[in-house]
Design a protein around this motif. Structure first.
Motif, PDB file in Angstrom:
ATOM      1  N   GLY A  93      65.252 -38.383 -24.308  1.00 24.46           N
ATOM      2  CA  GLY A  93      65.375 -39.740 -23.776  1.00 24.46           C
ATOM      3  C   GLY A  93      64.218 -40.118 -22.881  1.00 24.46           C
ATOM      4  N   SER A  94      63.742 -39.186 -22.087  1.00 20.20           N
ATOM      5  CA  SER A  94      62.605 -39.469 -21.200  1.00 20.20           C
ATOM      6  C   SER A  94      61.295 -39.595 -21.967  1.00 20.20           C
ATOM      7  N   LEU A  95      61.116 -38.781 -22.978  1.00 22.04           N
ATOM      8  CA  LEU A  95      59.873 -38.832 -23.748  1.00 22.04           C
ATOM      9  C   LEU A  95      59.786 -40.062 -24.638  1.00 22.04           C
ATOM     10  N   LYS A  96      60.916 -40.469 -25.159  1.00 22.57           N
ATOM     11  CA  LYS A  96      60.909 -41.584 -26.097  1.00 22.57           C
ATOM     12  C   LYS A  96      61.396 -42.878 -25.458  1.00 22.57           C
ATOM     13  N   ALA A  97      61.930 -42.809 -24.269  1.00 19.81           N
ATOM     14  CA  ALA A  97      62.428 -43.991 -23.563  1.00 19.81           C
ATOM     15  C   ALA A  97      63.403 -44.779 -24.434  1.00 19.81           C
ATOM     16  N   ILE A  98      64.390 -44.061 -24.957  1.00 20.70           N
ATOM     17  CA  ILE A  98      65.417 -44.719 -25.763  1.00 20.70           C
ATOM     18  C   ILE A  98      66.778 -44.413 -25.172  1.00 20.70           C
ATOM     19  N   GLU A  99      67.723 -45.251 -25.510  1.00 17.11           N
ATOM     20  CA  GLU A  99      69.104 -45.003 -25.105  1.00 17.11           C
ATOM     21  C   GLU A  99      69.742 -44.073 -26.122  1.00 17.11           C
ATOM     22  N   LEU A 100      70.212 -42.964 -25.655  1.00 16.19           N
ATOM     23  CA  LEU A 100      70.929 -42.032 -26.510  1.00 16.19           C
ATOM     24  C   LEU A 100      72.416 -42.287 -26.368  1.00 16.19           C
ATOM     25  N   PRO A 101      73.201 -41.877 -27.355  1.00 17.32           N
ATOM     26  CA  PRO A 101      74.647 -42.026 -27.224  1.00 17.32           C
ATOM     27  C   PRO A 101      75.162 -41.360 -25.955  1.00 17.32           C
TER      28      PRO A 101
END
Length: 170
Positions: A93-101
């Motif tokens: 999540g930190s590397l890709k800056a996406i919201e994970l479930p």
């Protein structure tokens, strides 16, 4: 009050790790040099240990100041007291800056590892180095988490690792 007396523009004794006030003892300078070497030479992993309050987190902040954000993708995990899948999710999540479930049942190590591999390959193509820093690593309670972190070094191409893992703790 002492700032004015001593002619200071900032309070030097706050409770946060501000590398502006880092005193480079011989040990601190060597530790920072070794961490930078591991990253620069793509050695894979390094471990820095020291007693509470000796400056490990401060060295991480100084190291981050040295890493050009155009060349390095860095994630710092400050509270690794997580299960492996949660820790892996925090990294991805930190590397890709996406919201994970948010539900654990919707996350799997296989899914997260595939995402991480894709991120690492993309970073390599873009000429960026990936650095994962785990601060306070001594609070990881499950020894299997350390083994799983070590297994991240299996992400490699023929001549090098695709990430550098730094573990810091007591």
């Amino acid at each position: 009050m002492y700032e004015k007396y001593w002619g200071l523009t900032k309070k030097p004794f706050e409770n946060t790790a501000d590398p502006e006030f880092l005193y480079f003892s011989d040990q601190h300078e060597e530790a920072l040099s070794r961490l930078a070497y591991v990253i620069r030479e793509k050695k894979g992993v390094a471990l820095l240990t020291g007693v509470f309050g000796c400056g490990k987190t401060l060295l991480v902040q100084a190291l981050l100041d040295e890493l050009n954000p155009e060349k390095f993708k860095v994630v710092v995990i400050n509270n690794p007291q997580l299960e492996y899948v949660e820790l892996l999710g925090a990294i991805v999540g930190s590397l890709k800056a996406i919201e994970l479930p948010q539900k654990k049942s919707e996350l799997s190590a296989v899914y997260l590892l595939k995402m991480l591999e894709q991120i690492l390959q993309n970073n390599l193509r873009e000429g960026k180095e990936t650095v994962i820093i785990i601060d306070e690593a001594h609070i990881i309670q499950d020894d299997r988490v350390f083994e799983e972190l070590r297994m991240l070094l299996n992400f490699q191409v023929r001549e090098r690792f695709l990430l550098t893992l730094l573990l810091l703790g007591q």
